[in-house]
Design a protein around this motif. Structure first.
Motif, PDB file in Angstrom:
ATOM      1  N   GLY A   1       0.824  -1.203   0.000  1.00 34.73           N
ATOM      2  CA  GLY A   1       0.000   0.000   0.000  1.00 34.73           C
ATOM      3  C   GLY A   1       0.858   1.253   0.000  1.00 34.73           C
ATOM      4  N   LYS A   2       0.201   2.376   0.062  1.00 32.35           N
ATOM      5  CA  LYS A   2       0.897   3.663   0.070  1.00 32.35           C
ATOM      6  C   LYS A   2       1.207   4.007   1.520  1.00 32.35           C
ATOM      7  CE  LYS A   2      -1.115   5.123  -4.236  1.00 32.35           C
ATOM      8  NZ  LYS A   2      -1.981   6.044  -4.943  1.00 32.35           N
ATOM      9  N   ASN A   3       2.453   3.764   1.912  1.00 36.05           N
ATOM     10  CA  ASN A   3       2.871   3.960   3.289  1.00 36.05           C
ATOM     11  C   ASN A   3       4.118   4.831   3.344  1.00 36.05           C
ATOM     12  OD1 ASN A   3       4.868   2.250   2.352  1.00 36.05           O
ATOM     13  ND2 ASN A   3       3.729   0.454   3.016  1.00 36.05           N
ATOM     14  N   TRP A   4       4.801   4.837   4.465  1.00 36.86           N
ATOM     15  CA  TRP A   4       5.934   5.744   4.655  1.00 36.86           C
ATOM     16  C   TRP A   4       7.055   5.507   3.644  1.00 36.86           C
ATOM     17  CZ3 TRP A   4      10.822   4.038   5.790  1.00 36.86           C
ATOM     18  CH2 TRP A   4      10.933   2.732   6.252  1.00 36.86           C
ATOM     19  N   TYR A   5       7.440   4.271   3.350  1.00 36.70           N
ATOM     20  CA  TYR A   5       8.543   4.059   2.412  1.00 36.70           C
ATOM     21  C   TYR A   5       8.114   4.319   0.975  1.00 36.70           C
ATOM     22  CZ  TYR A   5       6.667  -0.752   2.231  1.00 36.70           C
ATOM     23  OH  TYR A   5       5.860  -1.854   2.117  1.00 36.70           O
ATOM     24  N   TYR A   6       6.834   4.128   0.682  1.00 35.29           N
ATOM     25  CA  TYR A   6       6.306   4.480  -0.632  1.00 35.29           C
ATOM     26  C   TYR A   6       6.433   5.989  -0.842  1.00 35.29           C
ATOM     27  CZ  TYR A   6       2.928   5.081  -4.439  1.00 35.29           C
ATOM     28  OH  TYR A   6       2.320   5.414  -5.615  1.00 35.29           O
ATOM     29  N   GLU A   7       6.011   6.745   0.165  1.00 38.56           N
ATOM     30  CA  GLU A   7       6.057   8.214   0.082  1.00 38.56           C
ATOM     31  C   GLU A   7       7.496   8.751   0.135  1.00 38.56           C
ATOM     32  OE1 GLU A   7       3.338  10.235  -0.242  1.00 38.56           O
ATOM     33  OE2 GLU A   7       1.933   8.553  -0.204  1.00 38.56           O
ATOM     34  N   ASP A   8       8.279   8.274   1.125  1.00 40.15           N
ATOM     35  CA  ASP A   8       9.609   8.847   1.374  1.00 40.15           C
ATOM     36  C   ASP A   8      10.678   8.415   0.376  1.00 40.15           C
ATOM     37  OD1 ASP A   8       8.469  10.062   3.556  1.00 40.15           O
ATOM     38  OD2 ASP A   8       9.445   8.776   5.045  1.00 40.15           O
ATOM     39  N   TYR A   9      10.512   7.269  -0.241  1.00 41.68           N
ATOM     40  CA  TYR A   9      11.554   6.769  -1.132  1.00 41.68           C
ATOM     41  C   TYR A   9      11.064   6.504  -2.551  1.00 41.68           C
ATOM     42  CZ  TYR A   9      14.349   6.579   3.014  1.00 41.68           C
ATOM     43  OH  TYR A   9      15.018   6.946   4.136  1.00 41.68           O
TER      44      TYR A   9
END
Length: 189
Positions: free
Chosen positions: A151-159
């Motif tokens: 899903g769209k989570n912290w590592y999806y957003e940050d990296y």
């Protein structure tokens, strides 16, 4: 001389110069194979310190065993040891550490030129932000994450997203379906 091998996509990952690399691919695509090539290539540099980190110790040992049992790697290895954690010292003087993130605080204070994190979907954001990233600060090191989307989570957003839109060369993202991996390619004979 060390020769890199693999698919064109795996070679692109091995040669990537971005400081933040996100690699997302399906099971059996060859993520670890590509990152092993990258680690071997980097460990030909004198004084390089490289870390392969994974959520559980068994994954670290599996990667360590790959390196020490592979004839292509063995000729570059000066020594290997399993205690206090699996570690390889290369003839170049470089070191490759295999660290479990079951107790991430055990990495505090370490310094690395690169950290490759396997199964990022099973690693907490605090571990990355407060333990792993500081290990790279003094050496201006590279941070590579690999795994699968959850899903769209912290590592999806940050990296991942940053790697798609970055124009500075600091971030790079890769995404591949399992079907493009070498395991799933037909062989004509």
């Amino acid at each position: 001389m060390l020769y890199l091998y693999g698919t064109a996509d795996q070679l692109e990952i091995a040669r990537c110069t971005a400081r933040n690399i996100a690699l997302f691919a399906g099971r059996r695509w060859g993520k670890n194979f590509g990152v092993r090539n990258r680690a071997m290539y980097r460990c030909t540099r004198q004084g390089h310190k490289h870390c392969f980190a994974s959520p559980i110790y068994a994954q670290c040992v599996k990667e360590y065993n790959f390196f020490i049992s592979n004839p292509g790697c063995r000729r570059f290895i000066k020594k290997s040891e399993k205690q206090p954690f699996p570690r390889i010292v290369w003839k170049s003087g470089a070191e490759l550490h295999f660290r479990s993130l079951e107790r991430p605080d055990s990495l505090r204070g370490d310094e690395y030129d690169e950290i490759d994190v396997d199964e990022i979907q099973n690693v907490g954001q605090d571990t990355v932000q407060f333990v792993l990233r500081p290990c790279l600060a003094s050496r201006m090191g590279t941070f590579l994450i690999m795994g699968q989307f959850r899903g769209k989570n912290w590592y999806y957003e940050d990296y991942y997203l940053k790697g798609l839109t970055d124009t500075t060369g600091r971030y790079k993202s890769f995404r591949f379906p399992s079907s493009t991996g070498i395991v799933f390619q037909s062989v004509e004979g």
